[in-house]
Design a protein around this motif. Structure first.
Motif, PDB file in Angstrom:
ATOM      1  N   PRO A 188       0.831  -1.203   0.000  1.00  0.00           N
ATOM      2  CA  PRO A 188       0.000   0.000   0.000  1.00  0.00           C
ATOM      3  C   PRO A 188       0.871   1.261   0.000  1.00  0.00           C
ATOM      4  O   PRO A 188       2.006   1.246   0.491  1.00  0.00           O
ATOM      5  N   THR A 190       2.193   4.351   1.566  1.00  0.00           N
ATOM      6  CA  THR A 190       2.361   4.481   3.014  1.00  0.00           C
ATOM      7  C   THR A 190       3.052   5.785   3.380  1.00  0.00           C
ATOM      8  O   THR A 190       4.046   6.163   2.754  1.00  0.00           O
ATOM      9  N   GLN A 247      -1.858   4.394   5.607  1.00  0.00           N
ATOM     10  CA  GLN A 247      -1.846   3.660   4.345  1.00  0.00           C
ATOM     11  C   GLN A 247      -3.166   3.869   3.615  1.00  0.00           C
ATOM     12  O   GLN A 247      -4.219   4.012   4.254  1.00  0.00           O
ATOM     13  N   ASN A 248      -3.088   3.861   2.285  1.00  0.00           N
ATOM     14  CA  ASN A 248      -4.341   3.973   1.541  1.00  0.00           C
ATOM     15  C   ASN A 248      -5.153   2.697   1.696  1.00  0.00           C
ATOM     16  O   ASN A 248      -4.604   1.597   1.853  1.00  0.00           O
ATOM     17  N   CYS A 249      -6.459   2.856   1.713  1.00  0.00           N
ATOM     18  CA  CYS A 249      -7.375   1.721   1.870  1.00  0.00           C
ATOM     19  C   CYS A 249      -7.601   1.091   0.498  1.00  0.00           C
ATOM     20  O   CYS A 249      -8.152   1.728  -0.407  1.00  0.00           O
ATOM     21  N   ILE A 250      -7.168  -0.142   0.338  1.00  0.00           N
ATOM     22  CA  ILE A 250      -7.181  -0.804  -0.962  1.00  0.00           C
ATOM     23  C   ILE A 250      -8.524  -1.502  -1.192  1.00  0.00           C
ATOM     24  O   ILE A 250      -8.966  -2.299  -0.352  1.00  0.00           O
ATOM     25  N   ASP A 320      -5.292  -5.794  -4.819  1.00  0.00           N
ATOM     26  CA  ASP A 320      -5.711  -4.460  -5.237  1.00  0.00           C
ATOM     27  C   ASP A 320      -6.485  -4.598  -6.549  1.00  0.00           C
ATOM     28  O   ASP A 320      -5.906  -4.865  -7.604  1.00  0.00           O
ATOM     29  N   LYS A 327      -0.600  -7.179  -2.857  1.00  0.00           N
ATOM     30  CA  LYS A 327       0.255  -6.266  -2.101  1.00  0.00           C
ATOM     31  C   LYS A 327       0.439  -6.762  -0.673  1.00  0.00           C
ATOM     32  O   LYS A 327      -0.510  -7.226  -0.034  1.00  0.00           O
ATOM     33  N   ILE A 329       0.731  -6.336   3.129  1.00  0.00           N
ATOM     34  CA  ILE A 329       0.263  -5.372   4.123  1.00  0.00           C
ATOM     35  C   ILE A 329       1.181  -5.384   5.347  1.00  0.00           C
ATOM     36  O   ILE A 329       1.671  -4.350   5.788  1.00  0.00           O
TER      37      ILE A 329
END
Length: 419
Positions: A188, A190, A247-250, A320, A327, A329
């Motif tokens: 992700p 980050t 972190q972006n929410c996937i 993703d 990816k 985590i």
């Protein structure tokens, strides 16, 4: 039967007879010497590697006790191997596993001891039991064993373990994020330092995002944010000594991989995917299914090879849907609760394989069986309260019910003594 009572049954094991009285196994609690010369090898050097042990011979293993559920999971797995004798080394005088039928004996080492005293205590236990393998099972035990591997290896074989630097990178979400960013490993987006120019850094990340504690376990402490204002306010309110990442929410789905590496080579693995919703947001799933997925194995081998990994780990990944990538985590650098499912349904018994690796024995080619696993309490809840046209047809074979009476006394003790 309530959920607490059901949880007593979750990590029961193989068929044993239920004793008539509740009496703990007598502890072996020697007075440990404190002199450094009693700890180190006589010549001060790291001992030469021991020759491989004959396969099939009985082996005695010292397990370093962890928390209640993880200890129960690992003891269950070891109980499924007939030629392994287990002794438990504990620093908890009230340990429920004093009553366990999965162990030959419970050994107490006082919690206030120095590392040198604790090693001396284990040396005496190993000598008294003729133990051959030391099996740490949680992060604290792994760190201790890595830090003192030369001393411990002078009287016990130790499961494969990574170098200290690699272990700390993999264990820390922030360090791991930086490591993967530097090497282009799929992960992700980050933000590693949330207290430095956060407003400017947020221009480089897509919302929604997750605010995560670096030392969080089981999804605890994670918060979802859809806009900058709320996120900046939350970060400003964090305790000064806390450590968080963003972190972006996937958009996609979670999938995990369990591994055992030996000298940088993958020697055992299983891949699992959740099949029931978690009890709460970001918590582990209620049930898993073992699946094949070459994309998972590819990215797992990428990151673990970069770390030059040695030993066990459980990797959390997410597919993703936008980039069509797997990816990484985070990495759990210890044994994991669903290790029971791997042993029962995937037919990969990681604690046993770690002991075999420590003994220098050959391991089978990496492979695992497909199937579902659901802890017995979850199975009962799902049978009673689950609904819908797509209700999954779990069977008792997908649980550990067959061994429900295998080791009930620690569960009863824990139930009646825990507030």
């Amino acid at each position: 039967m309530n959920s607490d009572q059901l949880n007593l049954l979750e990590y029961a094991g193989a068929n044993r007879h239920l004793p008539l009285i509740l009496s703990p196994r007598p502890p072996f609690a020697p007075e440990p010497p404190t002199r450094e010369k009693d700890i180190l090898p006589a010549d001060g050097n790291v001992p030469a590697p021991k020759p491989p042990r004959r396969e099939g011979a009985t082996c005695t293993v010292l397990v370093l006790e962890s928390n209640y559920r993880l200890t129960g999971a690992v003891l269950f797995c070891l109980s499924r191997q007939k030629n392994i004798r287990v002794h438990l080394v504990s620093r908890n005088a009230a340990s429920p596993y004093r009553f366990s039928h999965y162990i030959r004996q419970w050994h107490y080492c006082a919690p206030g001891q120095s590392d040198a005293e604790f090693i001396a205590c284990m040396r005496q236990v190993a000598a008294a039991t003729q133990a051959e393998v030391l099996l740490p099972i949680d992060v604290a035990g792994m760190r201790f064993t890595i830090a003192h591997q030369p001393e411990l290896a002078s009287f016990l074989r130790v499961l494969p373990l990574p170098e200290s630097e690699a272990y700390e990178i993999a264990t820390d979400k922030s360090k791991l994020g930086a490591f993967m960013q530097q090497r282009g490993i799929p992960a992700p987006d980050t933000i590693l330092d949330v207290r430095r120019n956060l407003a400017a850094q947020l221009d480089t990340i897509e919302f929604p995002v997750l605010l995560k504690p670096v030392d969080g376990i089981g999804g605890g402490g994670i918060e979802l944010f859809h806009n900058r204002t709320a996120l900046l306010k939350a970060v400003a309110a964090l305790p000064a000594d806390s450590n968080y990442i963003i972190q972006n929410c996937i958009e996609g789905y979670d999938i995990d991989c369990n591994v055992l590496y030996q000298s940088g080579k993958l020697v055992a693995y299983s891949i699992q995917k959740g099949v029931l919703p978690a009890a709460s947001a970001y918590a582990p799933t209620e049930a898993i299914e073992f699946v094949r997925n070459e994309a998972v194995l590819e990215v797992v081998n990428w990151v673990m090879t970069a770390l030059r990994w040695n030993g066990v780990a459980h990797l959390d990944l997410r597919y993703d849907a936008r980039t069509r990538q797997m990816k990484v985590i985070e990495i759990n650098t210890r044994f994991w609760l669903t290790v029971v499912g791997s042993a029962v349904r995937a037919q990969v018994n990681f604690p046993v394989l770690a002991c075999r690796a420590a003994l220098g024995q050959s391991l089978p080619l990496p492979s695992f069986a497909l199937g579902r696993y659901i802890p017995f309490p979850n199975y009962v809840r799902y049978k009673l309260f689950g609904s819908g046209a797509n209700k999954i047809p779990f069977t008792l074979r997908d649980t550990t019910l067959a061994g429900m009476l295998g080791d009930p006394l620690p569960k009863l003790y824990e139930f009646f003594t825990t507030d």
